[in-house]
Design an enzyme around this catalytic site. Structure first.
Site, PDB file in Angstrom:
ATOM      1  N   ARG A  55       0.853  -1.193   0.000  1.00 25.20           N
ATOM      2  CA  ARG A  55       0.000   0.000   0.000  1.00 25.20           C
ATOM      3  C   ARG A  55       0.886   1.241   0.000  1.00 25.20           C
ATOM      4  O   ARG A  55       0.614   2.220  -0.693  1.00 25.20           O
ATOM      5  CB  ARG A  55      -0.945   0.014   1.215  1.00 25.20           C
ATOM      6  CG  ARG A  55      -1.611   1.375   1.413  1.00 25.20           C
ATOM      7  CD  ARG A  55      -2.840   1.415   2.301  1.00 25.20           C
ATOM      8  NE  ARG A  55      -2.801   0.549   3.447  1.00 25.20           N
ATOM      9  CZ  ARG A  55      -2.036   0.708   4.528  1.00 25.20           C
ATOM     10  NH1 ARG A  55      -1.223   1.747   4.636  1.00 25.20           N
ATOM     11  NH2 ARG A  55      -2.085  -0.158   5.516  1.00 25.20           N
ATOM     12  N   TYR A 107     -16.429  16.989 -15.011  1.00 26.32           N
ATOM     13  CA  TYR A 107     -16.889  15.608 -15.089  1.00 26.32           C
ATOM     14  C   TYR A 107     -17.974  15.365 -14.020  1.00 26.32           C
ATOM     15  O   TYR A 107     -17.811  15.778 -12.864  1.00 26.32           O
ATOM     16  CB  TYR A 107     -15.679  14.698 -14.858  1.00 26.32           C
ATOM     17  CG  TYR A 107     -15.981  13.232 -14.856  1.00 26.32           C
ATOM     18  CD1 TYR A 107     -16.338  12.580 -16.032  1.00 26.32           C
ATOM     19  CD2 TYR A 107     -15.904  12.485 -13.692  1.00 26.32           C
ATOM     20  CE1 TYR A 107     -16.607  11.222 -16.031  1.00 26.32           C
ATOM     21  CE2 TYR A 107     -16.161  11.128 -13.679  1.00 26.32           C
ATOM     22  CZ  TYR A 107     -16.523  10.502 -14.859  1.00 26.32           C
ATOM     23  OH  TYR A 107     -16.794   9.158 -14.854  1.00 26.32           O
ATOM     24  N   ASP A 180      -7.804  19.068 -14.419  1.00 22.44           N
ATOM     25  CA  ASP A 180      -8.058  17.693 -14.834  1.00 22.44           C
ATOM     26  C   ASP A 180      -7.679  17.623 -16.316  1.00 22.44           C
ATOM     27  O   ASP A 180      -8.363  18.197 -17.163  1.00 22.44           O
ATOM     28  CB  ASP A 180      -9.536  17.350 -14.598  1.00 22.44           C
ATOM     29  CG  ASP A 180      -9.891  15.927 -15.029  1.00 22.44           C
ATOM     30  OD1 ASP A 180      -9.190  15.363 -15.887  1.00 22.44           O
ATOM     31  OD2 ASP A 180     -10.898  15.406 -14.518  1.00 22.44           O
ATOM     32  N   LYS A 205      -8.553   6.545 -19.282  1.00 21.10           N
ATOM     33  CA  LYS A 205      -8.871   7.054 -20.605  1.00 21.10           C
ATOM     34  C   LYS A 205      -7.645   6.961 -21.521  1.00 21.10           C
ATOM     35  O   LYS A 205      -7.201   5.882 -21.803  1.00 21.10           O
ATOM     36  CB  LYS A 205      -9.432   8.476 -20.478  1.00 21.10           C
ATOM     37  CG  LYS A 205     -10.488   8.630 -19.351  1.00 21.10           C
ATOM     38  CD  LYS A 205     -11.765   7.869 -19.575  1.00 21.10           C
ATOM     39  CE  LYS A 205     -12.658   7.783 -18.332  1.00 21.10           C
ATOM     40  NZ  LYS A 205     -12.993   9.032 -17.679  1.00 21.10           N
TER      41      LYS A 205
END
Ligand code: PLP
Length: 392
Positions: A55, A107, A180, A205
């Site tokens: 992690r 978004y 973004d 994306k």
């Protein structure tokens, strides 16, 4: 690739492939192994090779993070399990009572996270059209603001904000600026060079590029912000797995050639769309009549692979169009090698009330294309077939 300050900075394509990469130290493997381990042996308590628990850090994730940092021209990349997990981590740097300003057409998932989750924890926000710099300045002077968050180009109408000017306005108001950069990708636009404090990506994306992984990342040059985000990455734990990290890195290495083809095909489709009398409107920053064309030409290398257009018709015709393509797959998401088609009013933007949609300028006849890298002639033939079906 080591960063030797005495050598000139390599070009973007070279960084996309070699940035932050070195052969695996134990085997010489040219791609990092997918380190599917949770923990690492220590020689003595606290004596280890820099890794304790996956992690906190994992070598496959480190290789991907170093690569994205290099592409965006940042010093640090902090990766997450999705774009929204990256967004959540950025917002996690704020405190109850803090106020932020969001671009009015960010978004939908970003808006939902702020409005439905973070608001319950005391985050305050307002939205503003960041293409209107006076409106942004006014929104920042009316009240102390910690952070400004926007996209350029936006979804689905591809509105373009002047990134350098908006970040300057944020800086003057002592607010952090966050861009973004999912739609543009670092190949077409590098917001850190334009003054942004943080760049956020949905690596799902274009960076991943093959519709086979969900991921997110934040890139910065600020040591303090990087430290805080790493602390949140480890404390909240929304990390990408090693295989996801590998897939993003693998995809990122071909970003340049994919984006060139995405842009070529998008331009070809825009040429065709603008010649069709039954297409009422085409939204693409590369068009001279697009309101953001001049700013996009200044801050982007090319205009990207996303194209939206409005049929001169009603909802039923838009649905006939959307159901008639064979190569363009009717699906949410974007940025993969395959072409996708979206009807925002019933798919990606269905949760936005109709009045809000119309206020931001899109109608029921709007369709959005994520133009893939197939043969342009086949893509145009597919759209022609759908156009005929819509008006049959
Ligand atoms: C998809 C997307 C996100 C969210 O990313 P996920 O990986 O789906 O969580 C954020 N911003 C933009 C612009 C996106 O397209």
């Amino acid at each position: 690739m080591t960063t030797d300050p005495n050598l000139p900075t390599p070009g973007f394509s070279t960084r996309a492939i070699h940035g932050g990469q070195r052969p695996d130290p134990s085997t010489g493997a040219v791609m990092p192994p997918v380190y599917l381990n949770s923990t690492y042996a220590q020689e003595a308590p606290g004596i280890h090779k820099g890794y304790e628990y996956s992690r906190t850090a994992n070598p496959t994730r480190d290789a991907m993070q170093a690569n994205l940092a290099s592409m965006e021209g940042g010093t640090d990349c902090i990766a997450f399990a999705s774009g929204l997990a990256a967004t959540h981590a950025v917002l996690g740097m704020l405190s109850a009572g803090d106020r932020i300003v969001l671009g009015h057409d960010v978004y939908g998932g970003t808006y939902r996270l702020v409005d439905k989750v973070m608001k319950r924890w005391g985050l305050r926000f307002r939205t503003v059209d960041t293409t209107d710099l006076d409106a942004l300045r006014a929104a920042l002077t009316e009240e102390e603001t910690k952070l400004v968050w926007f996209e350029s180009p936006t979804n689905p109408l591809l509105h373009v904000t002047d990134i350098a000017a908006a970040c300057q306005i944020a800086r003057e108001a002592r607010a952090l600026s966050v861009v973004d950069n999912t739609f543009a990708t670092p190949y077409l636009q590098q917001p850190l060079d334009l003054g942004a404090d943080l760049v956020v990506h949905s690596t799902t994306k274009y960076l991943g590029g093959h519709s086979d992984v969900v991921g997110g990342a934040v890139v910065t040059r600020h040591p303090a912000l990087a430290g805080e985000l790493k602390f949140i990455q480890n404390s909240a734990g929304a990390v990408p797995g090693p295989l996801d990290s590998f897939l993003v890195l693998r995809g990122a290495k071909t970003l340049v050639v994919r984006m060139e083809r995405h842009c070529d095909n998008a331009e070809g489709i825009v040429d065709w769309l603008t010649s069709q009398p039954r297409i009422a409107k085409v939204f693409y920053p590369g068009l001279a009549e697009h309101p953001g064309h001049e700013v996009a030409s200044r801050q982007m290398a090319r205009y990207g692979g996303m194209v939206s257009f409005e049929l001169d018709a009603d909802l039923a015709a838009a649905h006939r169009f959307a159901s008639a393509t064979r190569l363009f797959t009717l699906a949410e998401s974007l940025g993969g090698v395959e072409s996708l088609l979206d009807h925002p009013a019933t798919m990606t933007h269905a949760s936005v009330p109709q009045e809000e949609r119309e206020k931001s300028g899109f109608r029921d006849g709007l369709l959005r294309l994520s133009v893939g890298i197939e043969d342009l002639s086949d893509l145009v033939a597919d759209l022609q077939r759908a156009l005929d079906a819509a008006f049959a």
